[in-house]
Design a protein around this motif. Sequence first.
Motif, mmCIF file in Angstrom:
data_model
loop_
_atom_site.group_PDB
_atom_site.id
_atom_site.type_symbol
_atom_site.label_atom_id
_atom_site.label_comp_id
_atom_site.label_asym_id
_atom_site.label_seq_id
_atom_site.Cartn_x
_atom_site.Cartn_y
_atom_site.Cartn_z
ATOM 1 N N VAL A 491 0.920 -1.294 -0.134
ATOM 2 C CA VAL A 491 0.013 0.048 -0.001
ATOM 3 C C VAL A 491 0.741 1.263 -0.093
ATOM 4 N N GLY A 492 0.609 2.263 -0.802
ATOM 5 C CA GLY A 492 1.081 3.613 -0.992
ATOM 6 C C GLY A 492 2.515 3.352 -1.795
ATOM 7 N N HIS A 493 2.495 2.468 -2.498
ATOM 8 C CA HIS A 493 3.769 2.277 -3.447
ATOM 9 C C HIS A 493 2.986 2.104 -4.925
ATOM 10 N N SER A 494 3.870 2.595 -5.868
ATOM 11 C CA SER A 494 3.435 2.631 -7.344
ATOM 12 C C SER A 494 4.456 1.772 -7.794
ATOM 13 N N ARG A 495 4.085 1.190 -9.260
ATOM 14 C CA ARG A 495 4.690 0.306 -10.083
ATOM 15 C C ARG A 495 5.618 1.125 -10.944
ATOM 16 N N GLN A 496 6.886 0.529 -11.083
ATOM 17 C CA GLN A 496 7.857 1.140 -12.119
ATOM 18 C C GLN A 496 8.236 0.034 -13.074
ATOM 19 N N THR A 497 7.759 -0.082 -14.328
ATOM 20 C CA THR A 497 7.876 -0.819 -15.301
ATOM 21 C C THR A 497 9.476 -1.405 -15.591
ATOM 22 N N GLU A 498 9.557 -2.617 -15.466
ATOM 23 C CA GLU A 498 10.866 -3.280 -16.074
ATOM 24 C C GLU A 498 10.646 -4.175 -17.062
ATOM 25 N N GLY A 499 11.329 -3.698 -18.303
ATOM 26 C CA GLY A 499 11.242 -4.519 -19.496
ATOM 27 C C GLY A 499 10.160 -4.225 -20.321
ATOM 28 N N PHE A 500 9.476 -5.189 -21.044
ATOM 29 C CA PHE A 500 8.580 -5.080 -22.119
ATOM 30 C C PHE A 500 7.157 -5.135 -21.460
ATOM 31 N N HIS A 501 6.724 -6.272 -20.324
ATOM 32 C CA HIS A 501 5.525 -6.297 -20.042
ATOM 33 C C HIS A 501 5.203 -5.291 -18.725
ATOM 34 N N SER A 502 4.251 -4.657 -18.792
ATOM 35 C CA SER A 502 3.856 -3.748 -17.595
ATOM 36 C C SER A 502 3.696 -4.564 -16.532
ATOM 37 N N CYS A 503 3.369 -6.030 -16.398
ATOM 38 C CA CYS A 503 3.318 -6.833 -15.289
ATOM 39 C C CYS A 503 4.501 -7.078 -14.527
ATOM 40 N N CYS A 504 5.553 -6.618 -15.335
ATOM 41 C CA CYS A 504 6.972 -7.183 -14.637
ATOM 42 C C CYS A 504 7.227 -5.499 -13.933
ATOM 43 N N SER A 514 2.074 13.340 -2.412
ATOM 44 C CA SER A 514 1.523 12.369 -3.432
ATOM 45 C C SER A 514 0.976 10.950 -3.028
ATOM 46 N N TYR A 515 0.232 10.292 -3.859
ATOM 47 C CA TYR A 515 -0.468 8.957 -3.347
ATOM 48 C C TYR A 515 -0.558 8.261 -4.469
ATOM 49 N N ALA A 516 -0.793 6.923 -4.060
ATOM 50 C CA ALA A 516 -0.913 5.794 -5.068
ATOM 51 C C ALA A 516 -2.580 5.393 -5.121
ATOM 52 N N ASP A 517 -2.976 5.256 -6.337
ATOM 53 C CA ASP A 517 -4.201 4.817 -6.441
ATOM 54 C C ASP A 517 -4.304 3.768 -7.636
ATOM 55 N N PHE A 518 -4.193 2.498 -7.000
ATOM 56 C CA PHE A 518 -4.314 1.196 -8.142
ATOM 57 C C PHE A 518 -5.475 1.360 -8.860
ATOM 58 N N SER A 519 -6.731 1.877 -8.491
ATOM 59 C CA SER A 519 -7.888 1.721 -9.264
ATOM 60 C C SER A 519 -7.699 2.659 -10.468
ATOM 61 N N ARG A 520 -7.002 3.584 -10.348
ATOM 62 C CA ARG A 520 -6.752 4.862 -11.218
ATOM 63 C C ARG A 520 -5.517 4.723 -12.345
ATOM 64 N N ASP A 521 -4.338 4.318 -11.780
ATOM 65 C CA ASP A 521 -3.259 3.863 -12.145
ATOM 66 C C ASP A 521 -2.105 3.371 -11.371
ATOM 67 N N PRO A 522 -1.726 2.262 -11.453
ATOM 68 C CA PRO A 522 -0.945 1.479 -10.278
ATOM 69 C C PRO A 522 0.587 2.095 -10.825
ATOM 70 N N TYR A 523 0.626 2.746 -11.714
ATOM 71 C CA TYR A 523 2.091 2.928 -12.403
ATOM 72 C C TYR A 523 2.435 4.408 -12.118
ATOM 73 N N THR A 524 1.533 5.377 -11.213
ATOM 74 C CA THR A 524 1.747 6.569 -11.082
ATOM 75 C C THR A 524 1.690 7.068 -9.700
ATOM 76 N N CYS A 525 2.414 7.944 -9.172
ATOM 77 C CA CYS A 525 2.188 8.596 -7.823
ATOM 78 C C CYS A 525 1.499 9.928 -8.043
ATOM 79 N N PHE A 526 0.349 9.748 -7.894
ATOM 80 C CA PHE A 526 -0.506 11.254 -8.421
ATOM 81 C C PHE A 526 -0.177 12.525 -7.173
ATOM 82 N N PRO A 527 0.292 13.692 -7.808
ATOM 83 C CA PRO A 527 0.162 14.693 -6.835
ATOM 84 C C PRO A 527 -0.893 14.954 -6.044
#
Length: 830
Positions: A491-504, A514-527
Amino acid sequence: MLLSSIYILLVGFTNCFFFKSSCSASDFSLEGDYLLGGLFPLHEIEKETTLFSAETTKCFRHISSKSGYHMLQVMRFAVEEINNSTTLLPNVSLGYEIFDYCSNTKNFNSALRFITKNGSIKPKEKLNNYQPKVIALTGPYGSTRTMTIAPLFTMDLIPMVHYGASAYALSNKLQYPSFVRTIPSNKDLIEMIIHIMRWFGWNWVAFIGSQDDYSSDGLKLFNKYINNTGICLAYQEGLSLNANYSLTLKKIDKLNINVIVVFALTQYASKFIKAAIANNIRDKVWIASQTWALDQQLPRQPGIEKIGTVIGITERLLSLPGFNEFVYKARGTSNAGHNDAEDEVKSKTCNQVCHYCSLLTAEEIINENPTFSFGVYSAIYTIAHALHKVLQCDINECQKNTMTKPYMLLGEIKKLNFPLNGRQVKYDDNYDPAISYKVVLWRTDVNPPQFETVGTYEKQAEITFTINNSLLPWHNKVSVPFSNCSVECKVGHSRQTEGFHSCCFTCRKCPPNSYADFSRDPYTCFPCAEGEWSDEGSTTCKTRSVVYPQFTEVPSIIVMVSAACLIILLIAIFCLFAYNYDTPVVKSAGGGMCFLMLTSLIMSSISVFFFFGKPTFGFCLLRNVIFAYFFTVCISCLTVRSFQIISVFKMAAQFPKLHSLWVKHNGQRLFIAFVSFINFISCVIWMTVNPFKLIADSWTFKDQIMLICEMGNTICFTIVMFISWFLGFLCLLFSYMGRDLPKNYNEAKSITFSLILYYLTWIAYFTAYLTLKSKYIVVLNAVAQVSSINGILFSYFIPKSYIIIFQPQKNTPAYFQTSIQNYTQTISRT
């Protein structure tokens, strides 16, 4: 390629029709008022080969398909039920012709027979005049085979009510206007598979198909619908029957993929699962598409329980009441005289030799894969209900003399909505049915293996999907298998893509504000918004509190009460000095200049009240400019007063001409006026060049927004402060020079005290301003102003007021004259 296919088609057509071959056998044909066509895979070709001779494929030479024969019996059962019904098509009988359809491209002969009229085809004849041999048909099995022959029927709008072609492309009514299906399309099947993956949180999956339209359509749809779902297709492959299955399995295992979708026809899926057993693949989750979800042979393979958990997707309603009895009855009569009839069948039928059909027992037929049973059953009933409408049937009879053309059934099929074995049969605008799936678990730990329903999927007005997790004994016996490229972020962490696949990805903690909202975009920390804040690693933002010194706070009340008392005291002294204007004390304090000083101090005190409450532009302007201007005027008066005393007692004797000019031209007034003018100009420039601004300070405190007033232009502010501080320095200098003057005229101590208090107060304030950040800095500013005013009041005016009120004997000309004489005598002796 196209010319060879047309050549094969024409020769096949010639072989079957110009030689008048007929397909008449009890299982394959039945006379009736209206004829239905049926195409079923009684045999399967393992591999299509290119033939350079114009001949049709002889299906009986290839692998037998018991499930195809099972579907054939379902069609016969449905026709018999309808013919025995007294309400559906009364006094009308249905007949059929059924063909073994095993090839994708070389069974045209049977399809062409259905569209003939008296043994010939007239392509240019109008639909109203053309009456093909069959009123409608069902089959063939498989999307590729259906797409191959569909144009032959759709050009004449002959309904193809299909039981086993799920390619989504067939829903395109511009290309396939008369195609109707009783099973859901691949689109619905793929959507359900995605629902299963999201239900269990899997996002790292493999998709295995075969090299046909069914699998390629499924793969294309899967790639399309996993967008924005968080699912990644880690591996995909379309297998041929002679592919290296072991290599494919090793690639999947190396990628740590634990969920494998096998979206392929039965023969491909069977080889793939057997290869998994042989290669000792363990503890995977296998999602079986509808084609092999209820396969009867694979669950019996030795060692299949080790490969993991097999989850299948199939039609929700599969049982057909009365079908078992029908098969037992048919098997009881069909074996007699079979050997004699087989030779006749071989000579009279076109590609209808089925050596194994008569050898199957009733139990073998009944226990075959029932996946498409209800599809065949509802297809025949769909045609019957549409014909019922076209013939304007009532409960007693149908109007047989009504003109009945195949295209007429299409319009009625779209309107159908009838119950069938507890399920509602209806079609949408694309002639696709209502969706009703179930999820089955392969129970390979029991003998014989069983298919246990563990979930359902309905798609009517909205999707209803559920799985009973307690019924799933996963291979690890503990929890849902893990099939993700990366472990989910905290909780409170965002993803940072590694490689080709977004799941990695790797996980990073969201920084403050800033905050993390997985329902909105798990790859971004929104200000956070301007009025919000958050700690590091937050999932939401909190509203900042807006702070400023309020009127109701205790520090504010204390300062305002002090300022009010100060103003009252200054007014009282103003009145006291006015009443005693002609007395020596008032004249020695400056006479009329005292009233200018007192007025300036009163105005300076008023500025204190603008430090409290919600700041505005006007408040920011008045709180500092009023004090800066009027307090400087007051200090200029003190400076002049100090200089004037020195001038009288020292300068008059030493520099008489200079003193005469000072007195003659009223130097004190000119000096005060000049300083006041310069100070006024400086304040105006301060207010206009870079005016005061109200700032919402959101960077000092994470949870607060401080409303503060910016000081304006730094240069202008420095000039204003320099004038005041420089006058104070002159005042101190003159006071020091007059330290030995008569006691009644000696203001050195009082002025020095007031100015030192003034300097120390503002040095303390600016130190706090630069080092501390708080809303109470504003209060300290007000305190500094009050303290500066009090310094002058209590050191300069209060002692004189005390003499006027309590020591009137010292407020006489004689007393002051005595002080001057004593000072003169002292000077003369030195």
